[in-house]
Design an enzyme around this catalytic site. Structure first.
Site, PDB file in Angstrom:
ATOM      1  N   GLY A 150       0.788  -1.231   0.000  1.00 31.73           N
ATOM      2  CA  GLY A 150       0.000   0.000   0.000  1.00 31.73           C
ATOM      3  C   GLY A 150       0.820   1.281   0.000  1.00 31.73           C
ATOM      4  N   LYS A 151       2.076   1.206  -0.420  1.00 32.12           N
ATOM      5  CA  LYS A 151       2.891   2.439  -0.477  1.00 32.12           C
ATOM      6  C   LYS A 151       2.278   3.479  -1.415  1.00 32.12           C
ATOM      7  CE  LYS A 151       6.680   0.569  -1.878  1.00 32.12           C
ATOM      8  NZ  LYS A 151       6.195  -0.813  -1.969  1.00 32.12           N
ATOM      9  N   LYS A 172       8.006   8.899  -8.211  1.00 31.42           N
ATOM     10  CA  LYS A 172       8.300   7.465  -8.241  1.00 31.42           C
ATOM     11  C   LYS A 172       9.628   7.351  -8.993  1.00 31.42           C
ATOM     12  CE  LYS A 172       7.244   2.989  -7.898  1.00 31.42           C
ATOM     13  NZ  LYS A 172       6.877   2.249  -6.679  1.00 31.42           N
ATOM     14  N   GLU A 175       8.060   7.851  -3.470  1.00 30.72           N
ATOM     15  CA  GLU A 175       7.709   6.452  -3.193  1.00 30.72           C
ATOM     16  C   GLU A 175       8.800   5.518  -3.680  1.00 30.72           C
ATOM     17  OE1 GLU A 175       4.225   4.710  -5.120  1.00 30.72           O
ATOM     18  OE2 GLU A 175       4.871   2.748  -4.341  1.00 30.72           O
ATOM     19  N   GLY A 176       9.296   4.683  -2.772  1.00 34.17           N
ATOM     20  CA  GLY A 176      10.275   3.671  -3.164  1.00 34.17           C
ATOM     21  C   GLY A 176       9.627   2.610  -4.051  1.00 34.17           C
ATOM     22  N   LEU A 211      -9.902  -2.224   2.648  1.00 36.82           N
ATOM     23  CA  LEU A 211     -10.850  -1.449   1.847  1.00 36.82           C
ATOM     24  C   LEU A 211     -11.334  -2.273   0.661  1.00 36.82           C
ATOM     25  CD1 LEU A 211      -8.748   1.870   1.743  1.00 36.82           C
ATOM     26  CD2 LEU A 211     -10.672   1.356   3.275  1.00 36.82           C
TER      27      LEU A 211
HETATM   28  N1  LIG Z   1      -6.125  -1.152   2.900  1.00 38.34           N
HETATM   29  C1  LIG Z   1      -6.258  -1.809   1.763  1.00 38.34           C
HETATM   30  N2  LIG Z   1      -7.352  -2.562   1.536  1.00 38.34           N
HETATM   31  C2  LIG Z   1      -7.501  -3.240   0.389  1.00 38.34           C
HETATM   32  N3  LIG Z   1      -6.632  -3.223  -0.622  1.00 38.34           N
HETATM   33  C3  LIG Z   1      -5.535  -2.479  -0.461  1.00 38.34           C
HETATM   34  C4  LIG Z   1      -5.271  -1.745   0.734  1.00 38.34           C
HETATM   35  N4  LIG Z   1      -4.082  -1.113   0.584  1.00 38.34           N
HETATM   36  C5  LIG Z   1      -3.629  -1.419  -0.629  1.00 38.34           C
HETATM   37  N5  LIG Z   1      -4.482  -2.237  -1.265  1.00 38.34           N
HETATM   38  C6  LIG Z   1      -4.339  -2.790  -2.615  1.00 38.34           C
HETATM   39  O1  LIG Z   1      -3.173  -3.600  -2.614  1.00 38.34           O
HETATM   40  C7  LIG Z   1      -2.503  -3.483  -3.873  1.00 38.34           C
HETATM   41  C8  LIG Z   1      -1.066  -3.023  -3.607  1.00 38.34           C
HETATM   42  O2  LIG Z   1      -1.093  -1.698  -3.120  1.00 38.34           O
HETATM   43  P1  LIG Z   1      -0.043  -0.640  -3.640  1.00 38.34           P
HETATM   44  O3  LIG Z   1       0.029  -0.685  -5.123  1.00 38.34           O
HETATM   45  O4  LIG Z   1      -0.345   0.663  -3.025  1.00 38.34           O
HETATM   46  O5  LIG Z   1       1.286  -1.313  -3.034  1.00 38.34           O
HETATM   47  P2  LIG Z   1       2.775  -0.801  -3.111  1.00 38.34           P
HETATM   48  O6  LIG Z   1       3.364  -1.030  -1.781  1.00 38.34           O
HETATM   49  O7  LIG Z   1       2.781   0.573  -3.626  1.00 38.34           O
HETATM   50  O8  LIG Z   1       3.479  -1.790  -4.143  1.00 38.34           O
HETATM   51  P3  LIG Z   1       4.814  -1.563  -5.043  1.00 38.34           P
HETATM   52  O9  LIG Z   1       5.949  -2.142  -4.277  1.00 38.34           O
HETATM   53  O10 LIG Z   1       4.505  -2.351  -6.284  1.00 38.34           O
HETATM   54  O11 LIG Z   1       4.970  -0.111  -5.314  1.00 38.34           O
HETATM   55  C9  LIG Z   1      -3.311  -2.490  -4.703  1.00 38.34           C
HETATM   56  O12 LIG Z   1      -4.198  -3.189  -5.534  1.00 38.34           O
HETATM   57  C10 LIG Z   1      -4.078  -1.707  -3.665  1.00 38.34           C
HETATM   58  O13 LIG Z   1      -5.271  -1.148  -4.162  1.00 38.34           O
HETATM   59  C1  LIG Z   2       7.358  -4.944  -9.521  1.00 42.82           C
HETATM   60  C2  LIG Z   2       6.829  -4.620  -8.139  1.00 42.82           C
HETATM   61  N1  LIG Z   2       5.489  -4.110  -8.259  1.00 42.82           N
HETATM   62  C3  LIG Z   2       7.703  -3.648  -7.380  1.00 42.82           C
HETATM   63  N2  LIG Z   2       7.654  -2.367  -8.037  1.00 42.82           N
HETATM   64  C4  LIG Z   2       9.131  -4.119  -7.224  1.00 42.82           C
HETATM   65  C5  LIG Z   2       9.230  -5.123  -6.135  1.00 42.82           C
HETATM   66  C6  LIG Z   2      10.636  -5.627  -5.972  1.00 42.82           C
HETATM   67  C7  LIG Z   2      10.758  -6.657  -4.889  1.00 42.82           C
HETATM   68  C8  LIG Z   2      12.112  -7.256  -4.848  1.00 42.82           C
HETATM   69  C9  LIG Z   2      12.296  -8.182  -3.666  1.00 42.82           C
HETATM   70  O1  LIG Z   2      12.339  -7.710  -2.528  1.00 42.82           O
HETATM   71  O2  LIG Z   2      12.359  -9.386  -3.862  1.00 42.82           O
HETATM   72 MG   LIG Z   3       3.559   1.352  -5.362  1.00 38.93          MG
END
Ligand SMILES: Nc1ncnc2c1ncn2[C@@H]1O[C@H](COP(=O)(O)OP(=O)(O)OP(=O)(O)O)[C@@H](O)[C@H]1O
Ligand SMILES: C[C@H](N)[C@H](N)CCCCCC(=O)O
Ligand SMILES: [Mg+2]
Length: 275
Positions: free
Chosen positions: A50-51, A73, A151-152, A242
């Site tokens: 969820g980042k 990003k 965002e990482g 959510l």
């Molecule tokens: N509280 C929540 N309830 C339900 N779904 C969620 C919630 N938080 C995040 N999600 C869903 O989980 C998925 C991953 O969330 P998100 O893309 O924000 O992760 P991320 O940490 O940014 O991943 P990445 O490492 O790929 O950048 C998305 O489909 C998002 O809508």
């Molecule tokens: C492609 C993905 N949605 C992310 N942006 C990148 C996640 C890298 C994870 C690498 C790891 O920790 O194994």
């Molecule tokens: Mg993300």
């Protein structure tokens, strides 16, 4: 790739920034420009925790305090198709929550086709990710913003290349870190290890957000309570599971004293000059 790596892969530019909230800043009721600026680096206990959702919610919350808020990003691995060409879903999400639009070379300098660890996606695209080049994009972006949310990708130690990680980028930017804890079994260990890694870099853990990604997680409140006692940083929000995750529906508490204590003097807004 938009400029943050040493060689461009063969692909077209991704979608231009079209932030939905852009018009919101040009009204007479906009808050005055603050004397300081704000930036934070959003990391997570893992990928998919969820980042992006939290970063967009942070941007929306910051927009109440700063006129020009922009998400970044630095490295996106994986694209979606848009009418304008391939784009990062994360970058699009951040742009939708930003109040100013900037060129992709500033808010998403490295866009890689494969949804892999960045070092592998970069290798496959024939590019080398450079922390100093990403830092230069961040510093250029800061010229357009009063508040920046970076965002990482994945977790804090995700590799960008054989010899550098996302932690090196956070350290180069020298900005406070916000940790998104994806609430599921196992997150206590991941959260504590990540907090330790952040502090080992000399970066402050400015706060954390509890985000329930497992709808069936047991003892959610007890897990959050444990992290409140042991993470040593303020809880900025607790997001439940959510059915339709949308950043606009998320309320994060950014108290004024928290913003002040994490604000960057204008002289340091480009990052990299120590905390
Ligand atoms: N509280 C929540 N309830 C339900 N779904 C969620 C919630 N938080 C995040 N999600 C869903 O989980 C998925 C991953 O969330 P998100 O893309 O924000 O992760 P991320 O940490 O940014 O991943 P990445 O490492 O790929 O950048 C998305 O489909 C998002 O809508
Ligand atoms: C492609 C993905 N949605 C992310 N942006 C990148 C996640 C890298 C994870 C690498 C790891 O920790 O194994
Ligand atoms: Mg993300």
């Amino acid at each position: 790739m938009n400029g943050g790596a040493s060689k461009a892969p063969a692909r077209s530019e991704h979608a231009p920034a079209v932030p939905s909230a852009t018009s919101a800043i040009s009204t007479a009721s906009s808050p005055p420009a603050p004397a300081t600026s704000f930036a934070c680096f959003v990391t997570g206990t893992d990928t998919g925790v969820g980042k992006s959702l939290v970063s967009a919610a942070l941007l929306r919350a910051l927009a109440r305090h700063y006129p020009r808020v922009v998400g970044m990003k630095p490295v996106a691995a994986g694209t979606i198709h848009t009418p304008q060409g391939p784009a990062s879903e994360d970058a699009l999400q951040l742009r939708a929550a930003s109040t100013v639009a900037v060129p992709p070379a500033l808010d998403n300098p490295v866009l890689l086709p494969d949804p892999l660890s960045p070092h592998l996606a970069a290798e496959r695209a024939g590019v080398r990710i450079s922390v100093p080049v990403l830092q230069a994009s961040y510093e250029a972006l800061c010229e357009h913003a009063d508040a920046v949310v970076v965002e990482g990708a994945g977790g804090f130690l995700v590799p960008l290349a054989e010899d550098c990680t996302m932690a090196d980028l956070a350290q180069a930017l020298a900005i406070p870190v916000v940790l998104v804890v994806g609430l599921r079994l196992g997150c206590l260990n991941h959260a504590l290890l990540t907090a330790q890694a952040i502090r080992a870099c000399g970066l402050p853990l400015a706060g954390w957000v509890a985000n329930q990604i497992d709808p069936d997680m047991a003892a959610v409140e007890d897990n959050v309570a444990y992290l409140r006692r042991h993470l040593g940083a303020p809880l900025l929000g607790h997001i439940g599971y959510l059915a339709q995750p949308q950043s606009a529906a998320i309320e994060l508490a950014l108290p004024t004293d928290w913003l002040c204590s994490n604000a960057l003097p204008l002289s340091r807004r480009g990052g990299g000059r120590g905390l």
